[in-house]
Design an enzyme around this catalytic site. Structure first.
Site, PDB file in Angstrom:
ATOM      1  N   ASP A  21      -1.368  18.377 -30.204  1.00 53.27           N
ATOM      2  CA  ASP A  21      -1.632  18.918 -31.549  1.00 53.27           C
ATOM      3  C   ASP A  21      -2.682  20.030 -31.479  1.00 53.27           C
ATOM      4  OD1 ASP A  21       0.049  17.196 -32.949  1.00 53.27           O
ATOM      5  OD2 ASP A  21      -1.495  15.654 -33.129  1.00 53.27           O
ATOM      6  N   LYS A  62      -2.162   7.077 -33.241  1.00 57.37           N
ATOM      7  CA  LYS A  62      -2.706   8.070 -32.304  1.00 57.37           C
ATOM      8  C   LYS A  62      -4.031   7.635 -31.672  1.00 57.37           C
ATOM      9  CE  LYS A  62      -0.558  12.123 -34.398  1.00 57.37           C
ATOM     10  NZ  LYS A  62      -0.729  13.484 -34.901  1.00 57.37           N
TER      11      LYS A  62
END
Ligand code: ATR
Length: 267
Positions: free
Chosen positions: A104, A68
């Site tokens: 997220d 990420k």
């Protein structure tokens, strides 16, 4: 309906074989009549994964552990919120321009919005990538954040970026939180026998949320349920982040009940 016009989407991660992403996204593509497939690719190298997106004209990718952060150096544009969080979990291929987002963050807030966040004291356990996304989401909703983390320095650094307080792990029993969110891997297989927050510090008026979804009922959520707390399992956030990705890729809002249903019946 796979044919020469089928568009490819994927997830890059390592390990990734346990990912529920393919179950969710393929079901949603089917449900919405979109000619696309979503595959899991276990890769070693973020740069090569991004090169594959360009070479194969992959339309969109989910990015998971441990890429990420490292993927950010290889794409063409990064959404300001993802930049502030320091992590990208979604790549959108817009006519060859690879754009990075972080879904997220919004996803952490979605399951909590009906319960109210503004003015509530929210204790976030952890200070890694997941914690950063959750903390930015809660901060955007004006929650009063307390960060706790094993490594103080990391916890303190995150607390500063979101205007929060930091509490050392051995002092969490002293705080009065309305919401507790575990963002660490404690409680996740193979650490399923561990608990991320002391059960003694839980009271029935609290909302307890876990980002871990394997197992769905973590030791934390089990203890919270026994105390009479409201609990939110890790699938809620996982589905919310996937639904936001799907929308970025296709412009279509997926049916989250279809997504969740396919996971629960496939297990
Ligand atoms: P992610 O990007 O998934 O959040 P990460 O960046 O490795 O993963 O962060 C993991 C978080 O879980 C960290 O806050 C880590 O604490 P440290 O900062 O002290 O490393 C926390 N964590 C993981 N395993 C832990 C354990 N056994 N006990 C306490 N904290 C743990």
């Amino acid at each position: 309906m796979i044919d020469a016009a089928t568009r490819l989407y994927c997830v890059f991660g390592n390990p990734v074989r346990h990912s529920k992403g393919p179950l969710i996204h393929n079901e949603a593509f089917k449900d919405k009549g979109i000619n696309a497939v979503y595959l899991a690719f276990e890769v070693q190298d973020a740069a090569k994964a991004v090169q594959a997106v360009r070479t194969l004209d992959i339309q969109g990718a989910s990015v998971t552990i441990p890429f990420k952060e490292s993927i950010m150096a290889h794409i063409d544009w990064i959404d300001p919120l993802a930049r502030a969080i320091g992590a990208v979990n979604t790549i959108v291929n817009e006519d060859g321009v690879l754009k990075g987002y972080n879904t997220d963050c919004l996803a952490a807030v979605v399951p909590l919005v009906p319960l109210g966040i503004s003015g509530k004291t929210v204790c976030i356990v952890g200070a890694g990538g997941a914690a950063r996304a959750v903390a930015h989401g809660i901060a955007a909703e004006n929650g009063d954040i307390i960060i706790t983390n094993r490594t103080e320095q990391k916890g303190q650094a995150l607390a500063e970026t979101v205007n929060a307080r930091f509490i050392p792990a051995n002092e969490v029993t002293k705080i009065q939180a309305d919401v507790v969110i575990n963002t660490t891997s404690i409680g996740m297989i193979p650490k399923a026998d561990q608990i991320s927050f002391p059960p003694d510090a839980l009271t029935s008026d609290m909302v307890v949320m876990d980002v871990v979804y394997a197992p769905l009922r973590t030791r934390l959520l089990d203890a919270a349920q026994q105390k009479g707390c409201t609990t939110i399992d890790g699938l809620s956030m996982f589905i919310a982040q996937a639904a936001a990705q799907f929308e970025l890729w296709t412009g279509i809002t997926p049916d989250t009940d279809v997504m969740r249903g396919n996971i629960l019946t496939t297990d």
